[in-house]
Design an enzyme around this catalytic site. Structure first.
Site, PDB file in Angstrom:
ATOM      1  CG  ASP A  38      40.802  37.066  41.310  1.00  0.00           C
ATOM      2  OD1 ASP A  38      40.794  38.326  41.211  1.00  0.00           O
ATOM      3  OD2 ASP A  38      41.151  36.368  40.761  1.00  0.00           O
ATOM      4  CB  SER A  39      41.099  42.121  44.268  1.00  0.00           C
ATOM      5  OG  SER A  39      39.717  42.755  44.251  1.00  0.00           O
ATOM      6  CE  LYS A  67      37.621  40.934  36.397  1.00  0.00           C
ATOM      7  NZ  LYS A  67      38.926  40.110  36.460  1.00  0.00           N
ATOM      8  CD  GLU A  93      45.017  44.707  36.959  1.00  0.00           C
ATOM      9  OE1 GLU A  93      43.709  43.996  36.951  1.00  0.00           O
ATOM     10  OE2 GLU A  93      45.492  44.643  38.237  1.00  0.00           O
ATOM     11  CG  ASP A 110      37.458  38.193  38.887  1.00  0.00           C
ATOM     12  OD1 ASP A 110      37.354  38.155  37.559  1.00  0.00           O
ATOM     13  OD2 ASP A 110      38.362  38.824  39.678  1.00  0.00           O
TER      14      ASP A 110
HETATM   15  O1  KIV Z   1      39.853  41.398  41.119  1.00  0.00           O
HETATM   16  C1  KIV Z   1      39.781  42.376  40.890  1.00  0.00           C
HETATM   17  O2  KIV Z   1      39.370  43.295  41.542  1.00  0.00           O
HETATM   18  C2  KIV Z   1      39.911  42.944  39.468  1.00  0.00           C
HETATM   19  C3  KIV Z   1      39.806  44.339  39.309  1.00  0.00           C
HETATM   20  C4  KIV Z   1      41.086  44.950  39.812  1.00  0.00           C
HETATM   21  C5  KIV Z   1      40.049  44.569  37.737  1.00  0.00           C
HETATM   22  O3  KIV Z   1      40.255  42.106  38.392  1.00  0.00           O
END
Ligand code: KIV
Length: 253
Positions: free
Chosen positions: A34-35, A103, A171, A73
């Site tokens: 979700d980044s 995730k 993280e 995610d």
């Molecule tokens: O959202 C994301 O990209 C993440 C990673 C940085 C682990 O959760």
């Protein structure tokens, strides 16, 4: 891979072309993080990302992956309903995107939800430590698990593993704590800003390529020579302006 001491390589991906490139390069796990709310959409946090956004991007990534595992995610606000509600979300993600796992962020308080998903055949990647969806609770992107707080993060990692997650992202925690967690758990740990002793590493693709400069965390290493993409775009601008592009070889007769 953990048993055989082979380090797991993970990179985030958000579209078909980069998924294909990363897959061919040997990346083991493509994380549709979700980044994307920050590096694709330009928000300052991951909170505005919706389930629809995640499904859209994950579907494209799955099309580009022939070998790597693809993990979607679960975004902020879809995991609070408990096992059955989150199972509905996860089932939709797996059915509509074709990815292999989800995730979700959180440790002890997400343990029963993770257990429910795992019992219902949804592979879960955990995520503890500096979980970006909790940014307002943490008061910013701050390292977690320093000093006495280490036991809280340890308890979160153990809860995720005990519930059946196949691996856990660590993280933004001290390297020594990440090492202790990695030694304690039988499932692999995948670190980001968690030192070198984790069983694998993940980076946001835009950070790795130096394409995102709004926030550059200390743990990021750029693997593309400085300004390469900027120079390429600059050359295109110059060549169009001066009439060098397109040349005859790029034109039809
Ligand atoms: O959202 C994301 O990209 C993440 C990673 C940085 C682990 O959760």
């Amino acid at each position: 891979m953990k048993r055989e001491h082979v380090r797991i390589v993970s990179v985030t991906a958000y579209d078909f072309s980069f998924a294909r490139l990363l897959d061919k390069a040997g990346v083991d796990l493509l994380l549709v993080g979700d980044s994307l709310g920050m590096v694709i959409q330009g928000h300052s946090t991951t909170l505005p990302v919706t389930l629809e956004h995640m499904i859209y991007h994950t579907t494209a990534v799955v099309r580009g992956a022939s070998r790597a595992m693809v993990v979607c995610d679960l975004p902020f606000g879809v995991c609070h309903g408990g096992g059955v509600a989150v199972m509905d979300v996860a089932a939709r993600v797996l059915k509509e995107t074709g990815c292999q796992a989800v995730k979700l962020e959180g440790g002890v308080h997400m343990q029963e939800t993770i257990r429910f998903l795992c019992e219902h055949q949804v592979p879960v990647l955990g995520h503890v430590g500096l979980t970006p969806q909790s940014i307002h609770t943490f008061g910013g992107f701050k390292v977690q698990g320093r000093g006495a707080d280490a036991e809280r993060v340890m308890a979160d990692a153990c809860a995720v593993a005990e519930a059946g997650a196949f691996a856990v992202v660590l993280e933004g925690i001290p390297a020594a704590l990440a090492q202790r967690i990695t030694e304690r758990l039988t499932i692999p740990t995948i670190g980001i800003g968690a030192g070198r002793q984790c069983d694998g590493q993940v980076l946001v693709m835009h950070d790795l390529l130096g394409l995102y400069d709004a926030v550059v965390p200390r743990f990021v290493k750029r693997y593309l020579p400085e300004n390469t993409v900027h120079q390429a775009v600059g050359r295109f601008v110059d060549e169009v302006r001066t009439g060098l592009f397109p040349g005859d070889e790029h034109s039809f007769s």
